[in-house]
Design a protein around this motif. Structure first.
Motif, PDB file in Angstrom:
ATOM      1  N   GLU B   1       1.034  -4.794 -50.870  1.00 23.30           N
ATOM      2  CA  GLU B   1       1.420  -5.067 -51.469  1.00 23.30           C
ATOM      3  C   GLU B   1       0.807  -4.596 -53.109  1.00 23.30           C
ATOM      4  O   GLU B   1      -0.763  -4.925 -53.194  1.00 23.30           O
ATOM      5  CB  GLU B   1       2.804  -6.778 -51.837  1.00 23.30           C
ATOM      6  N   ASP B   2       1.338  -3.565 -54.125  1.00 26.29           N
ATOM      7  CA  ASP B   2       0.865  -3.367 -55.080  1.00 26.29           C
ATOM      8  C   ASP B   2       0.071  -4.570 -55.985  1.00 26.29           C
ATOM      9  O   ASP B   2       0.770  -5.915 -55.911  1.00 26.29           O
ATOM     10  CB  ASP B   2       1.026  -3.176 -55.913  1.00 26.29           C
ATOM     11  N   GLN B   3      -0.981  -4.968 -56.639  1.00 25.77           N
ATOM     12  CA  GLN B   3      -1.463  -6.302 -56.911  1.00 25.77           C
ATOM     13  C   GLN B   3      -1.948  -6.392 -58.283  1.00 25.77           C
ATOM     14  O   GLN B   3      -3.232  -5.157 -58.486  1.00 25.77           O
ATOM     15  CB  GLN B   3      -2.223  -6.961 -55.862  1.00 25.77           C
ATOM     16  N   THR B   5      -4.535  -8.022 -61.268  1.00 23.71           N
ATOM     17  CA  THR B   5      -4.884  -9.200 -61.576  1.00 23.71           C
ATOM     18  C   THR B   5      -5.728  -9.220 -62.666  1.00 23.71           C
ATOM     19  O   THR B   5      -6.689  -8.213 -62.948  1.00 23.71           O
ATOM     20  CB  THR B   5      -5.558 -10.130 -60.538  1.00 23.71           C
ATOM     21  N   TYR B  25      -6.796  -3.999 -59.636  1.00 24.75           N
ATOM     22  CA  TYR B  25      -5.779  -3.504 -59.235  1.00 24.75           C
ATOM     23  C   TYR B  25      -6.299  -3.240 -57.506  1.00 24.75           C
ATOM     24  O   TYR B  25      -7.197  -2.742 -57.239  1.00 24.75           O
ATOM     25  CB  TYR B  25      -5.067  -2.278 -59.786  1.00 24.75           C
ATOM     26  N   THR B  26      -5.006  -3.890 -56.625  1.00 20.70           N
ATOM     27  CA  THR B  26      -5.601  -2.858 -54.969  1.00 20.70           C
ATOM     28  C   THR B  26      -3.960  -2.143 -54.908  1.00 20.70           C
ATOM     29  O   THR B  26      -3.194  -2.358 -54.517  1.00 20.70           O
ATOM     30  CB  THR B  26      -5.244  -4.115 -54.829  1.00 20.70           C
ATOM     31  N   SER B  92       4.117   1.519 -59.099  1.00 15.59           N
ATOM     32  CA  SER B  92       4.532   0.265 -57.932  1.00 15.59           C
ATOM     33  C   SER B  92       4.376   1.814 -56.403  1.00 15.59           C
ATOM     34  O   SER B  92       4.383   3.002 -56.781  1.00 15.59           O
ATOM     35  CB  SER B  92       5.735   0.250 -57.934  1.00 15.59           C
ATOM     36  N   THR B 100       3.838  -1.692 -61.750  1.00 21.05           N
ATOM     37  CA  THR B 100       3.833  -2.981 -61.548  1.00 21.05           C
ATOM     38  C   THR B 100       2.481  -3.513 -63.020  1.00 21.05           C
ATOM     39  O   THR B 100       1.123  -2.706 -63.226  1.00 21.05           O
ATOM     40  CB  THR B 100       2.807  -3.375 -59.920  1.00 21.05           C
TER      41      THR B 100
END
Lengths: 114, 111
Positions: B1-3, B5, B25-26, B92, B100
């Motif tokens: 899942e895209d993250q 922070t 980001y991941t 995304s 995102t």
């Protein structure tokens, strides 16, 4: 240059009443269009997006719906508002690019459901 | 899942006190990272796009940089008018031209 309009700017509605928010874009053709909601202290939540007339994708199941009757017009609707529908609603447009690109936002509509 | 922070959640600076905001980001295969500024009661205003590690963009007192895992928004000698919430976003992974967003950093610059 491109501009994006939203109206109304603010809206106070009773629970159970209908909703219609409108967004129009000028200066571009065949844009991707987006509806977001931003609740107090929270991030931007994507509600709907559209890649063309009549093409709507929903990100979050809820009592809201969206329509795109014209190329540069995007409408957010509800038949019966809930208290939880209160928030700041933002429309955005983006150029049609594979894999995503910049999005440009309108001024927003502040909706309060009482 | 895209993250995505962002940190810190809030930052208070004195006028002229330089600092940096972070966006980590991941996502698999970054296809751009976007910075926005949002004033209270208004829609986000686009600032920068960064596409590859090592890239830098500048606008007045703001400079955005990008590595393979994070982006920084450096604010040099800020002024009270730089007070706003700064948002970052990445495309995304769904492949449908959606973004995102992080939750933002609220910056307050005091005179």
């Amino acid at each position: 240059s491109q501009t994006i309009h939203q109206w109304p700017a603010t809206l106070v509605q009773p629970v159970g009443s209908p909703l219609s928010l409108e967004c129009t874009v000028e200066g571009t053709s065949n844009p991707n269009l987006y509806w977001y909601r931003q609740a107090a202290g929270r991030g931007l939540q994507l509600l709907f997006y559209s890649v063309g007339i009549g093409q709507i994708s929903s990100e979050v199941p809820q009592n809201l719906s969206a329509s795109r009757p014209q190329d540069r017009q995007f409408i957010l609707s509800s038949k019966k508002l809930l208290l939880s529908d209160s928030g700041f609603y933002l429309c955005a447009w983006g150029a049609v690019l594979a894999g995503g690109g910049e999005q440009f936002f309108g001024p927003g509509t502040r909706l309060t459901v009482l | 899942e895209d993250q995505v922070t962002q940190s810190p959640e809030a930052l208070r600076l004195q006028e002229g006190e330089s600092s940096s905001l972070n966006c980590s980001y991941t996502v698999s295969g970054l296809r751009g990272l976007f910075w926005y500024r949002q004033d209270p009661g208004k829609g986000p205003e686009f600032l920068f796009t960064l596409y590859s590690a090592g890239e830098e963009k500048e606008k007045e007192r703001l400079k955005a940089t990008l590595t393979k895992k994070e982006s920084f928004l450096h604010i040099t000698a800020p002024k009270p008018e730089d007070s706003a919430t700064y948002l970052c976003a990445v495309p995304s992974n769904s492949g449908y031209s959606t973004l995102t967003f992080g939750k933002g950093t609220m910056l307050l610059v005091s005179p």
